[in-house]
Scaffold this active site. Structure first.
Site, PDB file in Angstrom:
ATOM      1  N   THR A 153       0.846  -1.193   0.000  1.00  0.00           N
ATOM      2  CA  THR A 153       0.000   0.000   0.000  1.00  0.00           C
ATOM      3  C   THR A 153       0.886   1.249   0.000  1.00  0.00           C
ATOM      4  OG1 THR A 153      -0.185   0.201   2.412  1.00  0.00           O
ATOM      5  CG2 THR A 153      -1.749  -1.257   1.304  1.00  0.00           C
ATOM      6  N   GLY A 154       0.327   2.353  -0.474  1.00  0.00           N
ATOM      7  CA  GLY A 154       1.120   3.580  -0.593  1.00  0.00           C
ATOM      8  C   GLY A 154       2.251   3.409  -1.578  1.00  0.00           C
ATOM      9  N   ALA A 155       1.989   2.691  -2.683  1.00  0.00           N
ATOM     10  CA  ALA A 155       3.057   2.283  -3.606  1.00  0.00           C
ATOM     11  C   ALA A 155       3.348   3.290  -4.706  1.00  0.00           C
ATOM     12  CB  ALA A 155       2.700   0.937  -4.237  1.00  0.00           C
ATOM     13  N   SER A 163       4.552   6.367  -4.356  1.00  0.00           N
ATOM     14  CA  SER A 163       5.658   7.293  -4.075  1.00  0.00           C
ATOM     15  C   SER A 163       6.409   6.797  -2.846  1.00  0.00           C
ATOM     16  CB  SER A 163       5.148   8.722  -3.834  1.00  0.00           C
ATOM     17  OG  SER A 163       4.374   8.787  -2.638  1.00  0.00           O
ATOM     18  N   ILE A 174       8.600   5.345   0.130  1.00  0.00           N
ATOM     19  CA  ILE A 174       9.050   4.015   0.531  1.00  0.00           C
ATOM     20  C   ILE A 174       8.307   2.924  -0.230  1.00  0.00           C
ATOM     21  CG2 ILE A 174       9.022   2.378   2.455  1.00  0.00           C
ATOM     22  CD1 ILE A 174       9.559   4.831   4.303  1.00  0.00           C
ATOM     23  N   GLY A 175       7.002   3.096  -0.431  1.00  0.00           N
ATOM     24  CA  GLY A 175       6.225   2.092  -1.151  1.00  0.00           C
ATOM     25  C   GLY A 175       6.722   1.892  -2.564  1.00  0.00           C
ATOM     26  N   TYR A 229       0.719  12.545  14.307  1.00  0.00           N
ATOM     27  CA  TYR A 229       1.460  11.553  13.513  1.00  0.00           C
ATOM     28  C   TYR A 229       2.194  10.596  14.443  1.00  0.00           C
ATOM     29  CZ  TYR A 229       4.981   9.598  10.357  1.00  0.00           C
ATOM     30  OH  TYR A 229       5.788   8.739   9.645  1.00  0.00           O
TER      31      TYR A 229
END
Length: 333
Positions: A16-18, A20, A22-23, A158
């Site tokens: 997930t979050g792929a 941008s 780290i993803g 956060y």
């Protein structure tokens, strides 16, 4: 039941979050090592570009538009993966967002939205992945942070979400262990990483936020994730700076609180020049793995030592022999 993880070249990995950061770095790294990767984020155009890039390089990739804050989207992500590849072996809960601002100034709506993405998205992903992996085994990898262990002013909610992620991940791991489920559950704790995170965050400040040094490259996190997918492990810190901060916070917490309170704000790169909204409520417009601190960022020897202990030991042994030989030669003269 023992946990047996496949080599990365034999795996299907959901990320997930792929689109941008780290993803994206993880997707590219895993695909180059032979994994079939499933890319999930809200950014359909970037997902398709990344999937096509992986295919051009000889890999296999599936793009699935997903809002991690919606359980039904996460279930659809798992179902689409099963339809395309027959299932998955590793699930990486990476999607996350930040807010820069004092806790009293940030709106309740924004605070709730951050938790929907960072915490509840990870909870949904972990539960859905575990249901799929229990019969056959595999790995669940959750992205925490060094702020899973410490807190920061100006990024308070956060940090709270990352504390919650640590608590949930540890408890979930224990429950799987109790029922002898063949699933590895790993928490990754990055320090400051050179990704577009500051640009994607919601910003309440009068300045443009940036990352405090030392800053490490996203490829270090990607390497740790791929290592955990094959070998398991409970926790991995990315960068010795984060590990040091965590250790100091355990030993001298009052002094660490005092130091953080004296700083009063985060690093800034000057006046605000980007939209303040960030990608809290919609997808980011860019799709890059690295942020704008490539000149300052470094690779983490500490992370390499965690993920390649035998190689590190061999290097240190070789260095020790060389130093001893130089010392002995000096004494003979």
């Amino acid at each position: 039941m023992s946990i047996s993880l496949k080599p990365i070249a034999e795996q299907v990995m959901v990320i997930t979050g792929a689109s941008s950061g780290i993803g994206l770095a993880t997707a590219l790294h895993a695909a180059r090592l032979g994994a079939r990767v499933v890319l999930a984020s809200r950014n359909e155009p970037e997902l398709e570009k990344i999937a096509e890039r992986i295919r051009r390089e000889g890999g296999e990739a599936l793009a699935v538009v997903t809002d991690v804050s919606r359980r039904e989207d996460m279930q659809r992500l798992a179902d689409r993966t099963a339809e395309a590849f027959g299932g998955f072996d590793t699930w990486v809960n990476n999607a996350g967002i930040g807010i820069y601002g004092r806790l009293e100034e940030v709106s309740d709506e924004d605070h709730h939205r951050l938790f929907e993405i960072n915490f509840w998205g990870l909870v949904y992903g972990t539960q859905i992945a575990a249901a799929h992996l229990k019969p056959k085994g595999g790995a669940i990898i959750n992205l925490g942070s060094v702020v899973s262990d410490i807190a920061l002013p100006i990024q308070g909610m956060y940090a709270a979400s990352k504390h919650a992620i640590k608590g949930f991940t540890d408890a979930f791991r224990m429950e799987l262990m109790a029922e002898k489920a063949p699933i590895s559950v790993t928490l990754i704790k990055p320090s400051a990483i050179n990704t577009p995170f500051p640009q994607h965050a919601r910003n309440y400040l009068d300045e443009e936020p940036t990352l405090p040094p030392p800053v490490y490259q996203p490829e270090d996190v990607a390497s740790a994730i791929v290592h955990a997918a094959q070998h398991g492990g409970r926790d991995y810190y990315i960068g010795s700076g984060g590990k040091l901060m965590s250790s100091l916070n355990k030993r001298i917490p009052s002094l660490m609180d005092w130091g953080a309170s004296r700083s009063g704000k985060l690093e800034s790169s000057g006046p605000v020049r980007r939209p303040r909204e960030g990608s809290l409520y919609g997808p980011a417009t860019d799709g890059s793995a690295r942020g704008d601190l490539s000149l300052q960022a470094r690779r983490s020897l500490y992370t390499g030592a965690q993920t390649h202990p035998m190689t590190t030991a061999a290097v240190l042994a070789t260095a020790g022999v060389a130093v001893f030989a130089l010392f002995a030669a000096g004494k003979r003269r």
